[in-house]
Write a protein that holds these residues in place. Structure first.
Motif, PDB file in Angstrom:
ATOM      1  N   MET A 178     -67.736 -65.612  47.624  1.00  0.00           N
ATOM      2  CA  MET A 178     -67.135 -65.394  46.315  1.00  0.00           C
ATOM      3  C   MET A 178     -67.980 -66.092  45.252  1.00  0.00           C
ATOM      4  N   LYS A 179     -68.332 -65.378  44.221  1.00  0.00           N
ATOM      5  CA  LYS A 179     -69.090 -65.955  43.119  1.00  0.00           C
ATOM      6  C   LYS A 179     -68.133 -66.306  41.975  1.00  0.00           C
ATOM      7  N   ARG A 233     -68.149 -67.433  38.121  1.00  0.00           N
ATOM      8  CA  ARG A 233     -68.979 -67.501  36.922  1.00  0.00           C
ATOM      9  C   ARG A 233     -68.170 -68.120  35.789  1.00  0.00           C
ATOM     10  N   LEU A 248     -64.466 -64.112  38.651  1.00  0.00           N
ATOM     11  CA  LEU A 248     -64.634 -64.258  40.089  1.00  0.00           C
ATOM     12  C   LEU A 248     -65.138 -62.939  40.652  1.00  0.00           C
ATOM     13  N   ASP A 249     -66.317 -63.003  41.279  1.00  0.00           N
ATOM     14  CA  ASP A 249     -67.047 -61.790  41.635  1.00  0.00           C
ATOM     15  C   ASP A 249     -67.179 -60.946  40.372  1.00  0.00           C
ATOM     16  N   HIS A 250     -66.887 -59.660  40.428  1.00  0.00           N
ATOM     17  CA  HIS A 250     -67.056 -58.837  39.233  1.00  0.00           C
ATOM     18  C   HIS A 250     -65.751 -58.264  38.718  1.00  0.00           C
ATOM     19  N   ASP A 251     -64.633 -58.509  39.461  1.00  0.00           N
ATOM     20  CA  ASP A 251     -63.432 -57.732  39.170  1.00  0.00           C
ATOM     21  C   ASP A 251     -62.182 -58.548  38.881  1.00  0.00           C
ATOM     22  N   LYS A 253     -59.477 -61.188  47.786  1.00  0.00           N
ATOM     23  CA  LYS A 253     -59.309 -62.635  47.713  1.00  0.00           C
ATOM     24  C   LYS A 253     -57.847 -63.025  47.918  1.00  0.00           C
ATOM     25  N   ALA A 285     -61.976 -66.535  49.387  1.00  0.00           N
ATOM     26  CA  ALA A 285     -62.439 -65.258  49.927  1.00  0.00           C
ATOM     27  C   ALA A 285     -62.818 -65.432  51.388  1.00  0.00           C
ATOM     28  N   GLU A 312     -72.830 -70.804  37.564  1.00  0.00           N
ATOM     29  CA  GLU A 312     -72.344 -69.913  38.601  1.00  0.00           C
ATOM     30  C   GLU A 312     -72.317 -70.668  39.922  1.00  0.00           C
ATOM     31  N   ASP A 368     -71.442 -70.163  44.242  1.00  0.00           N
ATOM     32  CA  ASP A 368     -71.170 -69.308  45.395  1.00  0.00           C
ATOM     33  C   ASP A 368     -70.328 -70.088  46.391  1.00  0.00           C
TER      34      ASP A 368
END
Length: 263
Positions: free
Chosen positions: A1-2, A4, A23-26, A129, A149, A260, A262
């Motif tokens: 899980m990223k 940002r 979190l991630d892109h969504d 997640k 995640a 960021e 990870d």
């Protein structure tokens, strides 16, 4: 899980953006002014928004983001929050006076946004997640979140003052990273207490609640721009001045927009 960091300041100024994490892109956690640094494509990728509470520094960009991208989404943006937070948004923002009621536009059966009430202690699955709703102590209904995640949890306290129930739960979790607010310096400790925020002296007491044997990086968020250097200097002295910390060295860092992680 990223993770940002879009914004993590307690107020605005040049290079200071208020609370928001992607979190991630969504999945967006809070929607402060940091959201404005996302591109339209990045905004379009957001399907879920988790809100800690209704204060403006945590929701200011939400109506503007919805306006920017909703017409290009094929399904509503899902906004997850306590019922008290949802009620505040409906009454004071999405009320057709401050901003259009996008929960009924363009059609009540197919709106641009949908509201989804949360309850304290609830665990939900979103965007791959696992998210647990954690207690917070603030001037309005508020929560924090633990998000995982499959590995260790990213824990965000949200805005909170002293919070024994939070530590009771955190000490049961596999924490990979803790993001905790410290909004005011010790010289403003009375204001911090009245507004139910932490100052470094209160943060020290809170960190004493971490269970023996538990260790993870602790990131400080929500500092007031005019006091950030003083707050961090006071925090860095915690382990040197706390009697209970004689054999404990906390890994305390200042959170910055643009970072960021990870996890």
């Amino acid at each position: 899980m990223k993770v940002r960091v879009l914004g993590c300041s307690g107020a605005i100024a040049r290079d200071c953006r208020t609370t928001s994490f992607l979190l991630d892109h969504d999945l967006l956690v809070d929607a402060g002014t940091g959201v404005g640094d996302l591109t339209l494509d990045e905004m379009r990728g957001i399907d879920h928004v988790l809100l800690t509470h209704s204060h403006l520094d945590h929701v200011a960009a939400l109506p503007l983001m919805v306006d920017a991208i909703a017409g290009q989404k094929t399904r509503p943006i899902q906004i997850h929050a306590l019922q008290g937070t949802i009620d505040a948004l409906k009454a004071h923002i999405f009320n057709n006076t401050i901003w259009p009621d996008f929960s009924r536009i363009p059609d009540p059966s197919a709106p641009f946004i949908s509201f989804h009430p949360l309850e304290l202690g609830q665990t939900l699955q979103l965007a791959g997640k696992q998210i647990e709703v954690l207690p917070a102590v603030h001037t309005v209904p508020a929560v924090g979140y633990a998000v995982s995640a499959g590995k260790g949890c990213w824990v965000f306290t949200g805005d909170t003052e002293r919070n024994p129930a939070l530590w009771a739960r955190i000490n049961q979790l596999d924490v990979a990273m803790l993001v905790i607010e410290t909004a005011f310096s010790n010289r403003e400790r009375d204001l911090a207490k009245r507004s139910l925020h932490l100052a470094p002296h209160a943060l020290a007491s809170e960190l004493d609640c971490i269970a023996s044997g538990k260790s993870y990086p602790i990131y400080i968020t929500h500092t007031k721009p005019a006091e950030t250097e003083l707050i961090m200097a006071e925090i860095q002295r915690l382990d040197q001045t706390r009697p209970l910390a004689r054999h404990i060295a906390h890994d305390i860092r200042w959170l910055r927009a643009g970072q960021e992680f990870d996890l």
